[in-house]
Design a protein around this motif. Structure first.
Motif, PDB file in Angstrom:
ATOM      1  N   ARG A 111       0.857  -1.187   0.000  1.00 33.58           N
ATOM      2  CA  ARG A 111       0.000   0.000   0.000  1.00 33.58           C
ATOM      3  C   ARG A 111       0.889   1.230   0.000  1.00 33.58           C
ATOM      4  O   ARG A 111       1.912   1.268   0.678  1.00 33.58           O
ATOM      5  CB  ARG A 111      -0.877   0.007   1.247  1.00 33.58           C
ATOM      6  CG  ARG A 111      -1.562   1.341   1.498  1.00 33.58           C
ATOM      7  CD  ARG A 111      -2.484   1.320   2.689  1.00 33.58           C
ATOM      8  NE  ARG A 111      -3.734   0.701   2.267  1.00 33.58           N
ATOM      9  CZ  ARG A 111      -4.275  -0.375   2.825  1.00 33.58           C
ATOM     10  NH1 ARG A 111      -3.699  -0.951   3.848  1.00 33.58           N
ATOM     11  NH2 ARG A 111      -5.396  -0.868   2.366  1.00 33.58           N
ATOM     12  N   VAL A 112       0.465   2.230  -0.771  1.00 30.63           N
ATOM     13  CA  VAL A 112       1.113   3.547  -0.703  1.00 30.63           C
ATOM     14  C   VAL A 112       0.020   4.571  -0.455  1.00 30.63           C
ATOM     15  O   VAL A 112      -1.011   4.566  -1.132  1.00 30.63           O
ATOM     16  CB  VAL A 112       1.892   3.896  -1.986  1.00 30.63           C
ATOM     17  CG1 VAL A 112       2.417   5.329  -1.924  1.00 30.63           C
ATOM     18  CG2 VAL A 112       3.046   2.922  -2.185  1.00 30.63           C
ATOM     19  N   GLN A 113       0.266   5.418   0.536  1.00 24.50           N
ATOM     20  CA  GLN A 113      -0.630   6.531   0.811  1.00 24.50           C
ATOM     21  C   GLN A 113       0.098   7.818   0.468  1.00 24.50           C
ATOM     22  O   GLN A 113       1.292   7.945   0.727  1.00 24.50           O
ATOM     23  CB  GLN A 113      -1.048   6.571   2.267  1.00 24.50           C
ATOM     24  CG  GLN A 113      -1.963   5.430   2.657  1.00 24.50           C
ATOM     25  CD  GLN A 113      -2.398   5.521   4.093  1.00 24.50           C
ATOM     26  OE1 GLN A 113      -1.624   5.879   4.969  1.00 24.50           O
ATOM     27  NE2 GLN A 113      -3.657   5.200   4.336  1.00 24.50           N
ATOM     28  N   VAL A 114      -0.624   8.787  -0.093  1.00 24.42           N
ATOM     29  CA  VAL A 114      -0.110  10.126  -0.368  1.00 24.42           C
ATOM     30  C   VAL A 114      -0.624  11.002   0.772  1.00 24.42           C
ATOM     31  O   VAL A 114      -1.838  11.132   0.959  1.00 24.42           O
ATOM     32  CB  VAL A 114      -0.596  10.648  -1.732  1.00 24.42           C
ATOM     33  CG1 VAL A 114      -0.035  12.035  -2.003  1.00 24.42           C
ATOM     34  CG2 VAL A 114      -0.218   9.672  -2.844  1.00 24.42           C
ATOM     35  N   VAL A 115       0.322  11.584   1.532  1.00 27.23           N
ATOM     36  CA  VAL A 115      -0.040  12.293   2.755  1.00 27.23           C
ATOM     37  C   VAL A 115       0.572  13.692   2.746  1.00 27.23           C
ATOM     38  O   VAL A 115       1.749  13.864   2.408  1.00 27.23           O
ATOM     39  CB  VAL A 115       0.460  11.514   3.995  1.00 27.23           C
ATOM     40  CG1 VAL A 115       0.007  12.181   5.281  1.00 27.23           C
ATOM     41  CG2 VAL A 115      -0.003  10.068   3.945  1.00 27.23           C
ATOM     42  N   THR A 116      -0.219  14.698   3.145  1.00 31.29           N
ATOM     43  CA  THR A 116       0.274  16.074   3.212  1.00 31.29           C
ATOM     44  C   THR A 116       1.077  16.281   4.486  1.00 31.29           C
ATOM     45  O   THR A 116       1.057  15.446   5.395  1.00 31.29           O
ATOM     46  CB  THR A 116      -0.894  17.085   3.199  1.00 31.29           C
ATOM     47  OG1 THR A 116      -1.683  16.892   4.380  1.00 31.29           O
ATOM     48  CG2 THR A 116      -1.733  16.950   1.955  1.00 31.29           C
ATOM     49  N   ASP A 117       1.746  17.439   4.557  1.00 32.60           N
ATOM     50  CA  ASP A 117       2.555  17.767   5.716  1.00 32.60           C
ATOM     51  C   ASP A 117       1.740  17.889   6.999  1.00 32.60           C
ATOM     52  O   ASP A 117       2.275  17.751   8.086  1.00 32.60           O
ATOM     53  CB  ASP A 117       3.369  19.044   5.472  1.00 32.60           C
ATOM     54  CG  ASP A 117       2.533  20.201   4.928  1.00 32.60           C
ATOM     55  OD1 ASP A 117       1.321  20.021   4.706  1.00 32.60           O
ATOM     56  OD2 ASP A 117       3.104  21.275   4.717  1.00 32.60           O
TER      57      ASP A 117
END
Length: 155
Positions: A111-117
């Motif tokens: 799994r890859v999640q795209v996460v903001t700062d």
């Protein structure tokens, strides 16, 4: 009649302003996908599963209106943290990708999640590596990953 429309427009405007003040992210992920390669800053394909003899897997993301922000790809294998790859977004359309060198004994779900700062998950994708089936997106759960891995970015 005119008075009712004015009130409706004012209420709509106030509701939209209130939503904006609650931290709704203006930016978005236009595309997020696993791929077997990136050429000229574009993924060569979109995959949800690859054979166990695949040596490299990439995760490609096209970000919109997140300039000045820091975004990460959080990689997880079979529920275990594997890598965090960070990107500083430099423009209104920013394409980034990270990769993982795969090992034959790492068969399972990735799994890859795209996460903001600020911790907001903008995208969550799952890849089946080897002889497994990819689960439905609804099976996604939040992960925290402590290490950094290969990165590449650009507009």
């Amino acid at each position: 009649m005119f008075g009712k429309w004015c009130v409706a427009i004012m209420v709509s405007g106030l509701m939209m302003a209130a939503l904006g003040m609650q931290g709704v992210t203006a930016g978005e992920v236009a595309r997020a996908q696993f791929t077997t390669g990136v050429t000229d800053r574009e993924p060569v394909d979109a995959v949800t599963g690859v054979d166990a003899d695949t040596r490299s897997v990439f995760f490609f993301t096209e970000l919109r209106d997140l300039q000045g922000r820091h975004v990460v790809h959080r990689w997880e294998y079979d529920g275990e943290p594997m890598a965090v790859v960070g990107f500083d977004v430099g423009g209104p359309r920013w394409r980034v990708w990270s990769s993982k060198q795969m090992q034959p004994d790492w068969q399972g779900l990735w799994r890859v999640q795209v996460v903001t700062d600020d911790g907001e998950v903008l995208a969550d994708e799952v890849l089946a590596f080897g002889d497994v089936d990819a689960p439905a997106v609804d099976d996604a759960e939040e992960i925290i990953v402590p290490e950094t891995h290969f990165m590449r970015s650009g507009s």
